[in-house]
Design a protein around this motif. Structure first.
Motif, mmCIF file in Angstrom:
data_model
loop_
_atom_site.group_PDB
_atom_site.id
_atom_site.type_symbol
_atom_site.label_atom_id
_atom_site.label_comp_id
_atom_site.label_asym_id
_atom_site.label_seq_id
_atom_site.Cartn_x
_atom_site.Cartn_y
_atom_site.Cartn_z
ATOM 1 N N MET A 1 0.846 -1.201 0.000
ATOM 2 C CA MET A 1 0.000 0.000 0.000
ATOM 3 C C MET A 1 0.880 1.250 0.000
ATOM 4 S SD MET A 1 -3.120 1.249 0.084
ATOM 5 C CE MET A 1 -4.205 -0.031 0.732
ATOM 6 N N THR A 2 0.632 2.139 -0.945
ATOM 7 C CA THR A 2 1.425 3.360 -1.041
ATOM 8 C C THR A 2 1.086 4.317 0.094
ATOM 9 O OG1 THR A 2 1.539 3.175 -3.443
ATOM 10 C CG2 THR A 2 1.943 5.342 -2.508
ATOM 11 N N ASP A 3 2.112 4.856 0.738
ATOM 12 C CA ASP A 3 1.944 5.855 1.793
ATOM 13 C C ASP A 3 1.706 7.197 1.109
ATOM 14 O OD1 ASP A 3 2.220 7.772 3.781
ATOM 15 O OD2 ASP A 3 3.819 6.689 4.827
ATOM 16 N N LEU A 4 0.441 7.618 1.049
ATOM 17 C CA LEU A 4 0.102 8.829 0.305
ATOM 18 C C LEU A 4 0.631 10.086 0.983
ATOM 19 C CD1 LEU A 4 -3.520 8.028 -0.946
ATOM 20 C CD2 LEU A 4 -1.320 7.611 -2.059
ATOM 21 N N ASP A 5 0.725 10.085 2.313
ATOM 22 C CA ASP A 5 1.301 11.243 3.002
ATOM 23 C C ASP A 5 2.778 11.397 2.642
ATOM 24 O OD1 ASP A 5 -1.067 12.006 4.267
ATOM 25 O OD2 ASP A 5 -0.695 10.724 6.004
ATOM 26 N N ALA A 6 3.487 10.277 2.579
ATOM 27 C CA ALA A 6 4.897 10.322 2.180
ATOM 28 C C ALA A 6 5.031 10.781 0.735
ATOM 29 C CB ALA A 6 5.546 8.958 2.378
ATOM 30 N N LEU A 7 4.098 10.352 -0.105
ATOM 31 C CA LEU A 7 4.116 10.771 -1.506
ATOM 32 C C LEU A 7 3.897 12.272 -1.616
ATOM 33 C CD1 LEU A 7 4.242 10.057 -4.501
ATOM 34 C CD2 LEU A 7 1.799 9.457 -4.398
ATOM 35 N N LYS A 8 2.966 12.807 -0.844
ATOM 36 C CA LYS A 8 2.731 14.254 -0.847
ATOM 37 C C LYS A 8 3.985 15.006 -0.414
ATOM 38 C CE LYS A 8 -2.221 13.997 0.292
ATOM 39 N NZ LYS A 8 -3.255 14.363 1.291
ATOM 40 N N ALA A 9 4.668 14.488 0.600
ATOM 41 C CA ALA A 9 5.874 15.152 1.097
ATOM 42 C C ALA A 9 6.953 15.194 0.031
ATOM 43 C CB ALA A 9 6.381 14.436 2.348
ATOM 44 N N VAL A 10 7.096 14.111 -0.721
ATOM 45 C CA VAL A 10 8.096 14.077 -1.789
ATOM 46 C C VAL A 10 7.745 15.089 -2.872
ATOM 47 C CG1 VAL A 10 9.015 12.664 -3.664
ATOM 48 C CG2 VAL A 10 8.796 11.695 -1.384
ATOM 49 N N ILE A 11 6.475 15.185 -3.201
ATOM 50 C CA ILE A 11 6.049 16.119 -4.245
ATOM 51 C C ILE A 11 6.250 17.563 -3.800
ATOM 52 C CG2 ILE A 11 4.031 16.968 -5.514
ATOM 53 C CD1 ILE A 11 3.033 14.046 -5.522
ATOM 54 N N ARG A 12 6.035 17.839 -2.517
ATOM 55 C CA ARG A 12 6.194 19.201 -2.004
ATOM 56 C C ARG A 12 7.655 19.603 -1.860
ATOM 57 N NH1 ARG A 12 1.508 18.015 1.589
ATOM 58 N NH2 ARG A 12 -0.226 19.343 0.890
ATOM 59 N N ALA A 13 8.556 18.632 -1.771
ATOM 60 C CA ALA A 13 9.960 18.935 -1.544
ATOM 61 C C ALA A 13 10.537 19.763 -2.684
ATOM 62 C CB ALA A 13 10.745 17.630 -1.402
ATOM 63 N N ASP A 14 11.586 20.522 -2.375
ATOM 64 C CA ASP A 14 12.229 21.308 -3.433
ATOM 65 C C ASP A 14 12.986 20.374 -4.373
ATOM 66 O OD1 ASP A 14 14.753 20.686 -2.323
ATOM 67 O OD2 ASP A 14 14.718 22.469 -1.064
ATOM 68 N N SER A 15 13.476 20.923 -5.460
ATOM 69 C CA SER A 15 14.072 20.091 -6.492
ATOM 70 C C SER A 15 15.274 19.300 -5.995
ATOM 71 C CB SER A 15 14.474 20.954 -7.692
ATOM 72 O OG SER A 15 15.378 21.962 -7.294
ATOM 73 N N ALA A 16 16.043 19.851 -5.091
ATOM 74 C CA ALA A 16 17.213 19.145 -4.577
ATOM 75 C C ALA A 16 16.805 17.897 -3.809
ATOM 76 C CB ALA A 16 18.033 20.068 -3.684
ATOM 77 N N ALA A 17 15.757 18.019 -3.012
ATOM 78 C CA ALA A 17 15.298 16.875 -2.227
ATOM 79 C C ALA A 17 14.575 15.859 -3.110
ATOM 80 C CB ALA A 17 14.369 17.351 -1.105
ATOM 81 N N ARG A 18 13.952 16.332 -4.166
ATOM 82 C CA ARG A 18 13.259 15.415 -5.076
ATOM 83 C C ARG A 18 14.216 14.438 -5.728
ATOM 84 N NH1 ARG A 18 8.653 17.945 -8.971
ATOM 85 N NH2 ARG A 18 7.141 18.596 -7.410
#
Length: 281
Positions: free
Chosen positions: A1-18
């Motif tokens: 099951m995909t952790d959607l909260d973690a997915l949101k955090a990755v999407i919100r991260a700046d380009s360096a963190a992405r």
């Protein structure tokens, strides 16, 4: 099951963190692969959100149906999930897809390999095209396929297709024409496109035609390696007779000389900066 909260955090991260941007020149989005964390083995594709909840729900349904249909038709896909994420009050379509080795993308391999090796790649991609269209009669709905060189990986002697957006199933021609504008990542396309809706709508026609998808593949190869164009035309004519004879009368006339892109689409690509570069959308 995909952790959607973690997915949101990755999407919100700046380009360096992405982490790594897989392609900056995609028509619909710029896919990225996180450098670390739970999605480091995935490519994430974030599309424009809409305020039309019914349209988004339909999009999700069509995407699920399209992935199922591709698999039923014998087209192998990396593991692919579609999510509608609530991001700051807007529902955002997001695709999370199993990452493929960066050196497996077909287009850069086509650029550097020997002519004989590229013909093996063309045969592998052609096999996917023929398999899809020869099995597509089972679907009682409008369905298409966009098997361009940049939408394939070539791994262990096989071509792997990975482009599931927009989902080319169920939508009418006019509806898909509007989607090409609605979900474009390019503001200029969304601004100029409505004035050229008829031409924009025509972009999709190749994707819904068995012979034209094969001719399109050969045309891409000819443009990529013009000195080898005759070899690709010879391959295309032979492949048509061997694997897609149902459509030979339609395909063969387009394989007598290097196929060319429609002028209007060439113009759009130049304006948008889409100069045939690798695209993982």
């Amino acid at each position: 099951m995909t952790d959607l909260d973690a997915l949101k955090a990755v999407i919100r991260a700046d380009s360096a963190a992405r982490g790594q941007t897989v392609s900056k020149l995609g028509y619909f989005c710029a896919p990225f692969r996180p450098a670390s964390g739970p999605f480091s083995d995935r490519v994430i594709k974030v599309y424009r959100g809409l305020r039309d909840a019914a349209a988004l729900d339909r999009l999700a349904h069509c995407h699920d149906d399209y992935v199922t249909a591709l698999n039923q038709a014998g087209v192998a896909l990396p593991q692919t999930e579609f999510h509608l994420l609530d991001m700051d009050g807007t529902r955002i379509p997001v695709i999370v897809q199993e990452a493929l080795p960066s050196d497996s993308m077909m287009r850069p391999q086509m650029q550097t390999a020997s002519t004989d090796a590229t013909l093996l790649m063309m045969e592998a991609a052609g096999d996917v095209i023929a398999t899809f269209w020869n099995n597509a009669d089972q679907f009682d709905t409008r369905i298409g396929f966009h098997p361009s060189i940049r939408n394939f990986a070539y791994l262990d002697g096989k071509a792997l297709f990975f482009d599931t957006f927009p989902p080319l199933i169920h939508y009418s021609r006019d509806e898909m024409g509007k989607m090409l504008l609605l979900f474009s990542d390019k503001a200029l396309m969304r601004w100029v496109g409505p004035f050229l809706q008829k031409k924009v709508t025509g972009i999709q026609d190749e994707w819904y035609s068995a012979p034209e998808t094969l001719v399109g593949l050969v045309g891409s190869a000819c443009r990529l390696r013009p000195n080898d164009a005759e070899a690709y035309l010879d391959w295309g004519r032979d492949f048509t007779q061997r694997r897609m004879s149902r459509w030979a009368d339609e395909a063969l006339p387009g394989l007598q000389e290097p196929p060319r892109l429609p002028g209007y689409w060439t113009g759009f690509r130049k304006v948008l900066g889409l100069q045939g570069e690798p695209n993982v959308s």
